[in-house]
Design an enzyme around this catalytic site. Sequence first.
Site, short mmCIF file in Angstrom:
data_model
loop_
_atom_site.label_atom_id
_atom_site.label_comp_id
_atom_site.label_asym_id
_atom_site.label_seq_id
_atom_site.Cartn_x
_atom_site.Cartn_y
_atom_site.Cartn_z
N GLU A 34 1.63 -15.86 -26.66
CA GLU A 34 2.35 -17.06 -27.07
C GLU A 34 3.46 -17.40 -26.08
O GLU A 34 3.68 -18.57 -25.76
CB GLU A 34 2.93 -16.87 -28.47
CG GLU A 34 1.89 -16.87 -29.57
CD GLU A 34 2.51 -16.75 -30.95
OE1 GLU A 34 3.72 -16.44 -31.01
OE2 GLU A 34 1.82 -16.97 -31.94
N GLU A 60 0.03 -7.33 -32.40
CA GLU A 60 1.16 -8.24 -32.57
C GLU A 60 1.96 -8.39 -31.28
O GLU A 60 2.43 -9.49 -30.95
CB GLU A 60 2.07 -7.72 -33.69
CG GLU A 60 3.15 -8.70 -34.10
CD GLU A 60 2.60 -9.97 -34.71
OE1 GLU A 60 2.96 -11.06 -34.21
OE2 GLU A 60 1.81 -9.89 -35.65
#
Length: 249
Positions: free
Chosen positions: A88, A81
């Site tokens: 991102e 994560e």
Amino acid sequence: MDILERCDIMGDSRNKWKNIGVTEKFNVAFEGIFETIRTERHMKFHCFCTIIIFILSLFLDIGKNEALAIIISVSLIWIAELFNTAIESCVDMVTEKYHPLAKRAKDIAAGAVLITAINALFVGYIVFEKKIVLNMKDMFYLMKSSYQHTVLSIFVLIIVIVICIKAISGKGTALRGGFPSGHSALATSILTLVTSQTNNPKIFFLTLVLTILVIHSRIEGKIHTFFETMVGAFLGWAVTYLILVIVNL
């Protein structure tokens, strides 16, 4: 801002990273984790699940190999994560417009998180399937018969809750300052534990004075506000009292 300017900024950031101290590097690393928890809904869910898994692992009769499998699985989810969020952010920094390669990078990173999550589900099912039911009575017996296990469990749980709240609130670091006060939480937890074990008013008042001194030192040193220490104190009392009540049922 073009790519060359962004590369120059990244180069300056690397130079600054090399010049900071070891303690500051730890704080920066924790801040990266906290930022992900604050901004990513999925990371908040991972944090909640980690607390639940930690509590189950702490009280159930789990072997070393099973504990190692759980630790690795949970760590992989957090790492995936964190990398997903980093990828991102990098993609958004390069371009804010839709691009097939940008979509591909984000989709692949999300796929990595999905794989680690599915792996953790299988591991959790294999480890906890029968132990949750079979060891529930043994867990309460251990807590009732061993006060040391109860105290250790309370302290660890309080520390985990405080760190998670700090990460979500975005105030302070894991080891210093922020909302709520971890020192106040532990101090009132100790006060509650002592109160539950003694009928001597002298011991109670002595522990109460020490607790007040701990809380006052956090305010006097401008590490926490009065409100932060009071919330921490209430949290420490509430968690300790709740666990003591459950154990003594």
